[in-house]
Design a protein around this motif. Sequence first.
Motif, PDB file in Angstrom:
ATOM      1  N   ALA A   1     -13.102   4.560 -11.433  1.00  0.00           N
ATOM      2  CA  ALA A   1     -13.955   3.449 -11.912  1.00  0.00           C
ATOM      3  C   ALA A   1     -13.542   3.041 -13.320  1.00  0.00           C
TER       4      ALA A   1
ATOM      5  N   ASN B   1     -12.204  -0.459 -13.827  1.00  0.00           N
ATOM      6  CA  ASN B   1     -11.760  -0.874 -12.488  1.00  0.00           C
ATOM      7  C   ASN B   1     -12.932  -1.192 -11.574  1.00  0.00           C
ATOM      8  N   ASP B   2     -14.105  -0.729 -11.947  1.00  0.00           N
ATOM      9  CA  ASP B   2     -15.301  -0.955 -11.132  1.00  0.00           C
ATOM     10  C   ASP B   2     -16.201  -1.943 -11.880  1.00  0.00           C
TER      11      ASP B   2
ATOM     12  N   ARG C   1     -19.069  -2.763 -11.608  1.00  0.00           N
ATOM     13  CA  ARG C   1     -20.463  -2.374 -11.879  1.00  0.00           C
ATOM     14  C   ARG C   1     -20.609  -1.774 -13.286  1.00  0.00           C
TER      15      ARG C   1
END
Lengths: 235, 176
Positions: free
Chosen positions: B98, B117-118, B120
């Motif tokens: 992430a 990379n995530d 959220r």
Amino acid sequence: MLMPKKERFLEEVLSYIKFPFDRENIKTELESHIVEKIDDYMEQGYDVEKAEELAINDIGDAKEIGMELNKEHNALLGWLWKITNGMVVLFIIGNLFFVGVPFFITFFSSSPINDIDKSSIVYQMDIDEQVKLDNTVIHFTNIVYQDNGELNIFFEHYDTKLWGTGWSLGTIGEITDNLGNTYRARSACSAGIKTKCIHSLDNFSKKADTLIISYDSYNRKYKVEISLQVGENDE
Amino acid sequence: MSRGKKLLRNMIVLGLLLYVFLNRSSLYLNPLSAHEDSERSIHYGPSEVVHIENFEGGKYVLGKYDKWVSCNMVSKVFFFLWGFGSDPTGFENDQTKAVDYTWAAINHNFKLYGIINDDRVKKIEITLGNGKVLIQTDFYDDLFLFTWRDTLDEDWNFKNIRGYDANNNIIFEEEY
């Protein structure tokens, strides 16, 4: 001969000259002009004191002359000229170090191939393989195989910008042979504009007939394959 | 030759000497030129510069190049010139994580940088050895950069990183 009026006059004129490095020249020129006039008056029969007074009167008002000369000998221009003279000298010294030394090393450093003990050479090959990484040209020049099993790769590298500098060349890539063996190299390089290097590989396989140098890093790639004289070193 | 002409001659000579000096000495008039040449001469990049941040003695240049993330350092030299610093190449982003990151300390200057990379992840929090917590919520595209300086009396090493979502749930956590 003491000429106090002349000295006072010169002193007053020079007091208006703001660029100090021009004062001596102005003084010399003005003084010779006054002395010439004094000589003229003395030849006409005047005594020294009167001749000096008349000569100075002829030259004019010290303040006016001083201010005029100060305009001609612009102090700002004078200082800029003086400072840039100093900077030129400093940069010449700096460039002698940064340019001269590497050039000197480049032209006078010998190739590391000369350091190899001739009696230990099993075979030596001249090669002419050139690759490019960004602005760096790598030129593989020789292979020397020694009787202790050491294979030496000789190469030079330089920057295409000629004066270019930067990080030193870290690696020439992975070194393998056609049998799949991978080798770690001991390296040594000279300094200079054109760097001369040797990579030495211990226990190089006598059976390998091709040396492979592969570079693959950060999207830069090259592969150099060099045929070796396997017959001559395979006992 | 008049003094004006002598001055002009000096300026031209100085220009040429300065050009040679700057090229041979690896010094530059601006930090981005130093950064670009640093990358090129180490055969990396050119990276897309995402963020530049000052530190005592130079600048951090945070950038992306293909699958790598880098934070090159360029150093201030002689008050107005710029030279190579350190760490010009980047780390390869592991997109399965992430958050991917790396950190380094050079001459009391610490940096921790990475990539999210995530999507959220809305907040990155790092904890140092002395308990100090640094938080970043405004990112540079998907990159982040923490910088700090140490003192000899405390442990300023990086210990822990966490990535939180908008509701403060931990999405990513890693201990050093």
